[in-house]
Design an enzyme around this catalytic site. Structure first.
Site, mmCIF file in Angstrom:
data_model
loop_
_atom_site.group_PDB
_atom_site.id
_atom_site.type_symbol
_atom_site.label_atom_id
_atom_site.label_comp_id
_atom_site.label_asym_id
_atom_site.label_seq_id
_atom_site.Cartn_x
_atom_site.Cartn_y
_atom_site.Cartn_z
ATOM 1 N N ARG A 48 0.843 -1.199 0.000
ATOM 2 C CA ARG A 48 0.000 0.000 0.000
ATOM 3 C C ARG A 48 0.882 1.255 0.000
ATOM 4 N NH1 ARG A 48 -3.912 -3.520 3.184
ATOM 5 N NH2 ARG A 48 -2.610 -3.245 5.014
ATOM 6 N N PHE A 53 -11.418 -4.467 -5.233
ATOM 7 C CA PHE A 53 -11.321 -5.362 -4.072
ATOM 8 C C PHE A 53 -10.752 -4.554 -2.899
ATOM 9 C CE2 PHE A 53 -10.660 -7.753 -7.988
ATOM 10 C CZ PHE A 53 -11.654 -8.714 -7.916
ATOM 11 N N ASP A 55 -15.972 -2.910 -3.788
ATOM 12 C CA ASP A 55 -15.942 -4.192 -3.086
ATOM 13 C C ASP A 55 -17.351 -4.761 -3.084
ATOM 14 O OD1 ASP A 55 -13.617 -5.493 -1.090
ATOM 15 O OD2 ASP A 55 -15.652 -6.184 -0.642
ATOM 16 N N SER A 56 -17.425 -6.076 -2.976
ATOM 17 C CA SER A 56 -18.755 -6.710 -2.960
ATOM 18 C C SER A 56 -19.334 -6.779 -1.557
ATOM 19 C CB SER A 56 -18.672 -8.117 -3.566
ATOM 20 O OG SER A 56 -17.719 -8.874 -2.852
ATOM 21 N N ASN A 108 -19.628 -6.373 -7.862
ATOM 22 C CA ASN A 108 -18.707 -7.434 -8.226
ATOM 23 C C ASN A 108 -17.681 -6.804 -9.176
ATOM 24 O OD1 ASN A 108 -17.470 -9.483 -9.788
ATOM 25 N ND2 ASN A 108 -19.165 -10.872 -9.351
ATOM 26 N N ASP A 119 -6.581 -6.198 -6.166
ATOM 27 C CA ASP A 119 -6.146 -7.040 -5.042
ATOM 28 C C ASP A 119 -7.231 -8.071 -4.710
ATOM 29 O OD1 ASP A 119 -4.824 -8.077 -2.861
ATOM 30 O OD2 ASP A 119 -5.395 -6.459 -1.497
ATOM 31 N N CYS A 125 -2.696 -13.573 -4.388
ATOM 32 C CA CYS A 125 -2.290 -14.182 -3.122
ATOM 33 C C CYS A 125 -2.504 -15.695 -3.130
ATOM 34 C CB CYS A 125 -3.008 -13.525 -1.947
ATOM 35 S SG CYS A 125 -4.794 -13.570 -2.067
HETATM 36 N N1 SAH Z 1 -7.176 -4.561 -0.839
HETATM 37 C C1 SAH Z 1 -7.639 -4.885 0.490
HETATM 38 C C2 SAH Z 1 -7.769 -6.373 0.719
HETATM 39 C C3 SAH Z 1 -8.622 -7.084 -0.285
HETATM 40 S S1 SAH Z 1 -9.171 -8.642 0.229
HETATM 41 C C4 SAH Z 1 -6.723 -4.243 1.514
HETATM 42 O O1 SAH Z 1 -5.649 -3.727 1.167
HETATM 43 O O2 SAH Z 1 -7.077 -4.248 2.702
HETATM 44 C C5 SAH Z 1 -10.304 -9.051 -1.000
HETATM 45 C C6 SAH Z 1 -11.606 -8.288 -0.988
HETATM 46 O O3 SAH Z 1 -12.325 -8.658 -2.158
HETATM 47 C C7 SAH Z 1 -12.533 -8.556 0.177
HETATM 48 O O4 SAH Z 1 -12.870 -7.339 0.788
HETATM 49 C C8 SAH Z 1 -13.811 -9.178 -0.458
HETATM 50 O O5 SAH Z 1 -15.003 -8.698 0.149
HETATM 51 C C9 SAH Z 1 -13.712 -8.672 -1.859
HETATM 52 N N2 SAH Z 1 -14.300 -9.495 -2.942
HETATM 53 C C10 SAH Z 1 -14.241 -10.820 -3.133
HETATM 54 N N3 SAH Z 1 -14.757 -11.154 -4.319
HETATM 55 C C11 SAH Z 1 -15.167 -10.001 -4.905
HETATM 56 C C12 SAH Z 1 -15.748 -9.681 -6.164
HETATM 57 N N4 SAH Z 1 -16.009 -10.616 -7.074
HETATM 58 N N5 SAH Z 1 -16.003 -8.387 -6.438
HETATM 59 C C13 SAH Z 1 -15.724 -7.415 -5.537
HETATM 60 N N6 SAH Z 1 -15.156 -7.666 -4.346
HETATM 61 C C14 SAH Z 1 -14.876 -8.929 -4.034
#
Ligand code: SAH
Length: 392
Positions: free
Chosen positions: A208, A223, A244-245, A271, A292, A332
């Site tokens: 970050r 995400f 985010d979803s 999504n 991410d 990841c």
């Molecule tokens: N970037 C964040 C961590 C991301 S973890 C940080 O730095 O803290 C992954 C995230 O993706 C989670 O919050 C989860 O709710 C979200 N997620 C999972 N599948 C998804 C999708 N298809 N569309 C949008 N968000 C999604």
């Protein structure tokens, strides 16, 4: 009382020789002396000693090596391992208030996670063996840190493989759920009891910070969870949109935005696959994009679907970047190696008709150590890419 012995095959012994810490069930010859979660002595057919390990009666990973030393793995040994892990954090966690204090295999404490959020500690004990050590771990943390509270977030599906129940709650001190902690000069609220993982994705802390270095113009954080990347980008960018979803995650993201008095951020519950597809079709353009996603390949069988997922996300993001724009893209899934990930992104760039430079090849933050001989401990890939040309 001498520890029970478990006899392993030559192949199991070869794994230990190669520096790995996992021995699979197929390499166990005799486990009749061991009870679930015991600390056992490893021996081969000729009774040669190979080390001490946590024994699981259920998992395919039957044994997790603790030490090759003959010295009994007792409370003092456990405390020393935690102290060694702590000393690394003193060097690499800098002024961070939220960081991973113990990172399982990476700190030679297999299946133990200890995350620190200021005065609160959240632990996960993910195998029968580590779960049995929980009372000792709590005591050691209390003695070393006098924390305000120690919580457990053992509500994770992997515990099922060990025949362990999912559970969460307070192990010591106050029953706290929310805590505030600083990261790279920003304030964040962490929901330790209700949030994902132990409350935060601590492994991305250094990424970050790196992302902030490149961020500019119109930015998109896909995400976003509780806004970790988005808030870092905001200081450098004209505007940031976090997607985010999870509505709970976005609720906290909004609170984090207010906590830092940032005004150039917006959030959208969607999504990311659908959002990116629509935004691409509308010919939206950005200068900085972060991807991410969660692990797409938790099992090897999901690898092909994961590749397709990564390719689609990255293809769309690359197409939407203005010339000179930056993509910070992560994976990841440890089943997707860095070489695989680079190959997937290269295919995406070619399909998007973009020439892309790799500005940085990064990994998880240093408080998530990588063991040289245990490839599974290197799970996070984070590439900083720059679009330097378009072709038709
Ligand atoms: N970037 C964040 C961590 C991301 S973890 C940080 O730095 O803290 C992954 C995230 O993706 C989670 O919050 C989860 O709710 C979200 N997620 C999972 N599948 C998804 C999708 N298809 N569309 C949008 N968000 C999604």
């Amino acid at each position: 009382m001498p520890s029970p012995a478990v006899t392993i095959t030559q192949r199991g012994a070869d794994r230990v020789s190669s520096g790995h810490v996992w021995i699979y069930r197929a390499d166990v010859l005799d486990e009749s002396q061991a009870h679930p979660g015991a600390i056992v002595r490893l021996q081969d057919r000729s009774r040669h000693y190979w080390g001490q390990a946590l024994y699981s009666s259920q998992s395919q990973i039957a044994l997790r090596l603790l030490t090759r030393d003959e010295r009994p793995f007792d409370r003092a040994f456990l405390a020393e391992r935690i102290a060694t892990a702590t000393s690394l954090r003193q060097q690499v966690a800098g002024s961070a208030q939220a960081y991973r204090l113990v990172s399982a295999e990476g700190d030679l404490l297999p299946s133990l996670i200890v995350d620190r959020y200021g005065p609160c500690f959240v632990i996960q004990t993910l195998t029968q063996g580590m779960d049995r050590l929980k009372p000792q771990i709590v005591e050691i943390l209390q003695q070393a840190f006098s924390p305000r509270s120690i919580l457990e977030r053992n509500d994770v599906a992997v515990r099922e493989l060990e025949g362990l129940p999912e559970q969460k709650g307070t192990l010591a001190g106050e029953s706290i759920s929310e805590v505030e902690a600083e990261e790279n000069g920003l304030r964040f609220t962490f929901d330790l009891m209700g949030g994902q993982k132990t409350g935060g994705f601590l492994d991305q802390r250094e990424n970050r910070l790196a992302a902030r270095q490149y961020a500019r113009g119109r930015a998109l954080d896909c995400f976003s969870y509780t806004g970790g990347f988005a808030l870092h980008l905001a200081a450098q960018c004209d505007s940031v949109l976090g997607i985010d979803s999870s509505p709970e995650a976005l609720g906290l993201a909004r609170r984090n935005q207010q906590l830092n008095r940032l005004t150039n951020l917006e959030w959208k519950e969607a999504n990311c696959f659908d959002f990116l597809k629509a935004a691409d079709q509308e010919r939206q353009r950005y200068d900085t994009i972060v991807l991410d996603p969660p692990a797409f390949a938790r099992q090897k069988s999901k690898l092909e679907a994961a590749r397709r997922g990564y390719k689609e996300l990255n293809l769309r993001a690359l197409k939407m970047l203005n010339p000179g724009g930056f993509l910070i893209t992560c994976s990841c899934s440890h089943h997707v190696s860095e070489a695989d990930f680079l190959e997937i992104i290269a295919a995406a760039a070619l399909d998007a008709h973009r020439t892309v430079a790799v500005v940085e090849r990064r990994t998880q933050s240093r408080d998530h150590p990588i063991l040289l001989t245990v490839p599974e401990t290197h799970y996070l890939k984070c590439l900083v890419l720059r679009v330097i040309g378009f072709f038709s």
